[in-house]
Design a protein around this motif. Structure first.
Motif, PDB file in Angstrom:
ATOM      1  N   PRO A   1       0.813  -1.213   0.000  1.00  0.00           N
ATOM      2  CA  PRO A   1       0.000   0.000   0.000  1.00  0.00           C
ATOM      3  C   PRO A   1       0.854   1.274   0.000  1.00  0.00           C
ATOM      4  N   GLY A   2       0.433   2.249  -0.794  1.00  0.00           N
ATOM      5  CA  GLY A   2       1.071   3.552  -0.729  1.00  0.00           C
ATOM      6  C   GLY A   2       2.323   3.713  -1.570  1.00  0.00           C
ATOM      7  N   VAL A   3       2.827   2.610  -2.143  1.00  0.00           N
ATOM      8  CA  VAL A   3       4.011   2.719  -3.000  1.00  0.00           C
ATOM      9  C   VAL A   3       3.782   1.975  -4.306  1.00  0.00           C
ATOM     10  N   ALA A   4       4.537   2.361  -5.311  1.00  0.00           N
ATOM     11  CA  ALA A   4       4.449   1.659  -6.586  1.00  0.00           C
ATOM     12  C   ALA A   4       4.904   0.221  -6.409  1.00  0.00           C
ATOM     13  N   ALA A   5       4.327  -0.684  -7.186  1.00  0.00           N
ATOM     14  CA  ALA A   5       4.734  -2.086  -7.116  1.00  0.00           C
ATOM     15  C   ALA A   5       6.221  -2.199  -7.434  1.00  0.00           C
ATOM     16  N   ARG A   6       6.915  -2.939  -6.603  1.00  0.00           N
ATOM     17  CA  ARG A   6       8.347  -3.145  -6.826  1.00  0.00           C
ATOM     18  C   ARG A   6       8.543  -4.422  -7.627  1.00  0.00           C
ATOM     19  N   VAL A   7       9.267  -4.305  -8.733  1.00  0.00           N
ATOM     20  CA  VAL A   7       9.493  -5.458  -9.606  1.00  0.00           C
ATOM     21  C   VAL A   7      10.985  -5.614  -9.870  1.00  0.00           C
ATOM     22  N   ALA A   8      11.491  -6.832  -9.686  1.00  0.00           N
ATOM     23  CA  ALA A   8      12.898  -7.113  -9.945  1.00  0.00           C
ATOM     24  C   ALA A   8      13.025  -8.383 -10.773  1.00  0.00           C
ATOM     25  N   ARG A   9      14.052  -8.414 -11.592  1.00  0.00           N
ATOM     26  CA  ARG A   9      14.346  -9.609 -12.392  1.00  0.00           C
ATOM     27  C   ARG A   9      15.413 -10.428 -11.676  1.00  0.00           C
ATOM     28  N   ILE A  10      15.108 -11.698 -11.431  1.00  0.00           N
ATOM     29  CA  ILE A  10      16.038 -12.571 -10.704  1.00  0.00           C
ATOM     30  C   ILE A  10      17.242 -12.902 -11.587  1.00  0.00           C
ATOM     31  N   VAL A  11      18.445 -12.694 -11.041  1.00  0.00           N
ATOM     32  CA  VAL A  11      19.648 -13.039 -11.801  1.00  0.00           C
ATOM     33  C   VAL A  11      20.540 -14.047 -11.065  1.00  0.00           C
ATOM     34  N   GLU A  12      20.143 -14.417  -9.847  1.00  0.00           N
ATOM     35  CA  GLU A  12      20.979 -15.365  -9.099  1.00  0.00           C
ATOM     36  C   GLU A  12      20.131 -16.102  -8.059  1.00  0.00           C
ATOM     37  N   THR A  13      20.256 -17.428  -8.025  1.00  0.00           N
ATOM     38  CA  THR A  13      19.496 -18.248  -7.070  1.00  0.00           C
ATOM     39  C   THR A  13      20.385 -19.358  -6.504  1.00  0.00           C
TER      40      THR A  13
ATOM     41  N   THR B   1      27.666 -22.503 -10.128  1.00  0.00           N
ATOM     42  CA  THR B   1      28.800 -22.557  -9.190  1.00  0.00           C
ATOM     43  C   THR B   1      28.316 -23.191  -7.888  1.00  0.00           C
ATOM     44  N   PRO B   2      29.237 -23.506  -6.974  1.00  0.00           N
ATOM     45  CA  PRO B   2      28.818 -23.930  -5.636  1.00  0.00           C
ATOM     46  C   PRO B   2      28.131 -22.792  -4.896  1.00  0.00           C
ATOM     47  N   ARG B   3      27.398 -23.145  -3.847  1.00  0.00           N
ATOM     48  CA  ARG B   3      26.682 -22.151  -3.063  1.00  0.00           C
ATOM     49  C   ARG B   3      27.635 -21.335  -2.187  1.00  0.00           C
ATOM     50  N   VAL B   4      27.184 -20.131  -1.851  1.00  0.00           N
ATOM     51  CA  VAL B   4      28.012 -19.192  -1.104  1.00  0.00           C
ATOM     52  C   VAL B   4      27.700 -19.265   0.391  1.00  0.00           C
ATOM     53  N   GLY B   5      28.731 -19.209   1.209  1.00  0.00           N
ATOM     54  CA  GLY B   5      28.535 -19.052   2.656  1.00  0.00           C
ATOM     55  C   GLY B   5      28.078 -20.286   3.387  1.00  0.00           C
TER      56      GLY B   5
ATOM     57  N   ALA C   1      28.729 -28.413   0.634  1.00  0.00           N
ATOM     58  CA  ALA C   1      29.079 -27.056   0.229  1.00  0.00           C
ATOM     59  C   ALA C   1      29.631 -27.009  -1.188  1.00  0.00           C
ATOM     60  N   ASP C   2      30.114 -28.137  -1.675  1.00  0.00           N
ATOM     61  CA  ASP C   2      30.740 -28.168  -3.000  1.00  0.00           C
ATOM     62  C   ASP C   2      29.745 -28.411  -4.131  1.00  0.00           C
ATOM     63  N   ARG C   3      28.524 -28.793  -3.777  1.00  0.00           N
ATOM     64  CA  ARG C   3      27.542 -29.082  -4.827  1.00  0.00           C
ATOM     65  C   ARG C   3      27.275 -27.832  -5.677  1.00  0.00           C
ATOM     66  N   PRO C   4      27.248 -27.965  -6.979  1.00  0.00           N
ATOM     67  CA  PRO C   4      27.040 -26.815  -7.886  1.00  0.00           C
ATOM     68  C   PRO C   4      25.571 -26.434  -7.977  1.00  0.00           C
ATOM     69  N   TRP C   5      25.078 -25.838  -6.912  1.00  0.00           N
ATOM     70  CA  TRP C   5      23.651 -25.557  -6.810  1.00  0.00           C
ATOM     71  C   TRP C   5      23.348 -24.059  -6.780  1.00  0.00           C
ATOM     72  N   ARG C   6      24.260 -23.247  -7.294  1.00  0.00           N
ATOM     73  CA  ARG C   6      24.041 -21.800  -7.434  1.00  0.00           C
ATOM     74  C   ARG C   6      23.934 -21.479  -8.922  1.00  0.00           C
ATOM     75  N   PHE C   7      22.891 -20.729  -9.283  1.00  0.00           N
ATOM     76  CA  PHE C   7      22.619 -20.458 -10.691  1.00  0.00           C
ATOM     77  C   PHE C   7      22.618 -18.955 -10.940  1.00  0.00           C
TER      78      PHE C   7
ATOM     79  N   ALA D   1      35.904 -17.651  -1.621  1.00  0.00           N
ATOM     80  CA  ALA D   1      34.871 -18.605  -2.002  1.00  0.00           C
ATOM     81  C   ALA D   1      35.170 -19.205  -3.370  1.00  0.00           C
ATOM     82  N   LEU D   2      34.752 -20.430  -3.560  1.00  0.00           N
ATOM     83  CA  LEU D   2      34.921 -21.078  -4.846  1.00  0.00           C
ATOM     84  C   LEU D   2      33.917 -20.522  -5.832  1.00  0.00           C
ATOM     85  N   GLY D   3      34.133 -20.820  -7.088  1.00  0.00           N
ATOM     86  CA  GLY D   3      33.113 -20.482  -8.056  1.00  0.00           C
ATOM     87  C   GLY D   3      33.522 -19.376  -9.011  1.00  0.00           C
TER      88      GLY D   3
END
Length: 198
Positions: A36-48, A161-165, A173-179, A194-196
């Motif tokens: 409410p009260g603000v414009a809808a915020r829209v972002a394009r996902i670039v990392e998961t 790449t592998p996940r961060v943190g 931690a080494d699984r390549p589950w970051r996109f 960090a690797l990746g």
DNA sequence: CATATGATTCCA
DNA sequence: GGAATCATATGA
């Protein structure tokens, strides 16, 4: 000014799959937050990143059902928002189904509308902060307002790449589950050491 | 109740 | 390299 996005909303069936599949499929999709009260915020996902349930030692579901993991272990297609390091919110979407404990962490995005041009969305804390996705939205259904996702117009070039943190998680931690969107300049800058690669 | 730690970010 | 800062999980 940008034109409002017209891509279709992602249905629950989209999220009712393994987090590994959903994490890759979400890169390039849009997140919309109407408040409410603000414009809808829209972002394009670039990392998961994908988190894959109790057996994944980097996933919060490893501790079983607690108040914190109640949402994570619940129905697919809901916001799982938690606080990390006492100061940053992280926005995730639950996947697969009840009891699976799967989720996708949104680590970075690029502004589309309602955010201003210079706003940085690189890094899970900054993404959640800029989008207003706070812990009060934990458990919210992300197939309907105020928070929902839109399909991507085009399939982006994906880097993996592998996940961060998550070094504490041993071999998990080494699984390549970051996109990442390989062509985006808005991906997060992984911590030193960090690797990746992008 | 006490303690350890973290799906991070910012500063020196 | 290291601090900030506190919710959460776990053990006494």
């Amino acid at each position: 000014m940008s034109v409002p996005p017209r891509e279709p909303r992602l249905p629950r069936a989209f999220f009712a799959r393994d987090a590994l599949v959903v994490a890759r499929a979400l890169v390039g999709c849009l997140v919309v937050h109407e408040s409410p009260g603000v414009a809808a915020r829209v972002a394009r996902i670039v990392e998961t990143e994908a988190y894959r349930g109790p057996r994944d030692l980097a996933c919060h579901a490893r501790v079983g059902l607690t108040r914190r993991t109640r949402t994570l272990l619940g129905e697919a297609g809901h916001a799982y928002v938690f606080v990390v390091y006492g100061m940053h919110d992280c926005f995730n979407v639950t996947c697969r189904g009840v009891g699976a404990g799967h989720a996708v962490l949104v680590r970075a995005g690029e502004p589309v509308t309602g955010l201003g041009e210079g706003v940085r969305l690189d890094g899970p804390g900054r993404f959640a902060l800029a989008m207003g996705l706070t812990r009060g939205l934990d458990g919210a259904d992300v197939t309907a307002p105020p928070v929902y996702l839109l399909s991507r117009a085009k399939r982006p070039r994906i880097s993996v790449t592998p996940r961060v943190g998550v070094a504490y998680a041993g071999e998990w931690a080494d699984r390549p589950w970051r996109f990442l969107d390989a062509r985006s300049a808005h991906v997060s800058r992984p911590p030193r050491g960090a690797l990746g690669r992008g």
